[in-house]
Write a protein that holds these residues in place. Structure first.
Motif, short mmCIF file in Angstrom:
data_model
loop_
_atom_site.label_atom_id
_atom_site.label_comp_id
_atom_site.label_asym_id
_atom_site.label_seq_id
_atom_site.Cartn_x
_atom_site.Cartn_y
_atom_site.Cartn_z
N ILE A 169 0.40 -1.04 0.11
CA ILE A 169 -0.12 0.42 -0.15
C ILE A 169 0.52 1.37 -0.06
O ILE A 169 0.74 1.85 -0.47
N GLY A 170 1.78 0.92 0.77
CA GLY A 170 2.52 2.26 0.82
C GLY A 170 3.73 1.84 1.58
O GLY A 170 4.06 0.24 2.47
N LYS A 171 5.30 2.28 1.81
CA LYS A 171 6.23 2.25 2.97
C LYS A 171 6.23 2.37 4.09
O LYS A 171 6.20 1.69 4.83
N GLN A 172 4.99 2.84 4.35
CA GLN A 172 4.93 3.45 5.64
C GLN A 172 3.70 2.68 5.86
O GLN A 172 3.06 2.09 7.46
N SER A 173 2.99 1.65 5.52
CA SER A 173 1.78 0.77 6.01
C SER A 173 1.72 -0.69 5.81
O SER A 173 2.76 -1.06 4.70
N ALA A 174 1.36 -1.21 6.22
CA ALA A 174 1.18 -3.06 6.11
C ALA A 174 -0.47 -2.86 6.94
O ALA A 174 -1.49 -2.21 7.25
N ILE A 175 -1.01 -4.34 6.43
CA ILE A 175 -2.33 -4.28 6.34
C ILE A 175 -2.17 -5.79 7.36
O ILE A 175 -2.11 -6.96 6.39
N LEU A 207 3.61 3.69 10.33
CA LEU A 207 4.14 3.82 11.03
C LEU A 207 4.96 4.90 10.38
O LEU A 207 5.14 4.69 9.44
N HIS A 208 4.53 5.25 10.77
CA HIS A 208 5.38 7.57 10.51
C HIS A 208 7.02 6.59 9.87
O HIS A 208 7.36 7.41 8.79
#
Length: 269
Positions: free
Chosen positions: A57-63, A73-74
């Motif tokens: 989703i993005g490097k700062q996110s997991a699902i 996580l910023h």
């Protein structure tokens, strides 16, 4: 020099500070089914299975989990997480990118406690998708209407959805316009257009593929089987019939012999 403050007042102030710190660090243990009812900025602790590692989703996110919840996580300094990791985490309830989210202060607030089977995706008609499915693993079926460099659009007659493939998904081959596909992925948005993000190559299943064959203009449909031999056989049968009717002409005889040679059919005319 410290002012003269009554000892009882100092103790009372210290107790309030300690009480406030405890309140801030205490996390309510909840199940993912209870997550939607939590208030904004509530501190919670829960467990679940990773369904999209950081970077999808993005490097700062997991699902994780079912229903799905985003982990934010910023610093993006996640521990090494993979599909199927069973995790335990604590953080603040919030919303990020339109998805329900647990916000971590640091990577120490998440730990891997085991391995689990990845939850199965829930099938949906595109028109039936709503906020309850955001961040969840879903499955849709439809026809590919357009293809771009990193995305394509699928229509299931009830609506259309954009399917996104980021480099981390390692999708080497996209379906073509006209293909019927089965798509599994994370629902990340509904407006202005629904969007689903792929995680790995197996998230795309081509159910049937439309292909143009040679100069005949005949469309060959492959539906998880190879119909090409059957189509060629049908074409050959038609041409043989035409050639047989014109066998007494020089052109007909030459055409028949050429066709039979190509098809490697041994027949005496």
């Amino acid at each position: 020099q410290e002012k003269n403050v009554p000892i009882t007042k100092k103790i009372s102030t210290q107790k309030k500070i300690v009480s406030k710190e405890k309140k801030n660090t205490m996390a309510a243990i909840i199940s993912l089914d209870e997550f939607a009812s939590q208030k904004e900025n509530a501190r919670v602790s829960t467990t679940g299975t990773i369904i999209a590692p950081p970077g999808i989703i993005g490097k700062q996110s997991a699902i994780f989990g079912s229903p799905g919840v985003q982990i934010y996580l910023h610093s993006s300094a996640f521990p090494s997480l993979a599909l199927g990791d069973q995790i335990q985490l604590k953080g603040l309830v919030t919303t990020h990118g339109g998805m329900r989210t647990i916000k971590l202060e640091n990577k120490n607030e998440i730990s891997i406690i085991g391995r689990e089977s990845i939850p199965l995706p829930s099938p949906f008609a595109i028109a039936d998708l709503d906020d309850a499915q955001k961040a969840s693993l879903i499955k849709i079926n439809g026809e590919v209407m357009s293809v771009q460099k990193t995305s394509f659009v699928v229509d299931d007659t009830s609506g259309a959805i954009t399917v996104v493939a980021r480099p981390t998904a390692k999708i080497a081959v996209f379906p073509k316009v006209g293909d019927t596909v089965e798509i599994t992925g994370i629902l990340t948005a509904l407006t202005p257009n629904p969007r689903i993000v792929l995680r790995l190559p197996s998230d795309i299943v081509i159910v049937s593929s439309q292909k143009n064959v040679g100069s005949t203009g005949i469309a060959i449909t492959s539906n998880k089987r190879d119909y090409l031999p059957a189509a060629i056989g049908g074409l050959a049968s038609t041409l043989i019939t035409i050639g047989w009717k014109k066998r007494n002409t020089l052109a007909g005889s030459m055409a028949m012999n050429a066709l039979l040679q190509k098809l490697k059919i041994k027949k005496t005319i």
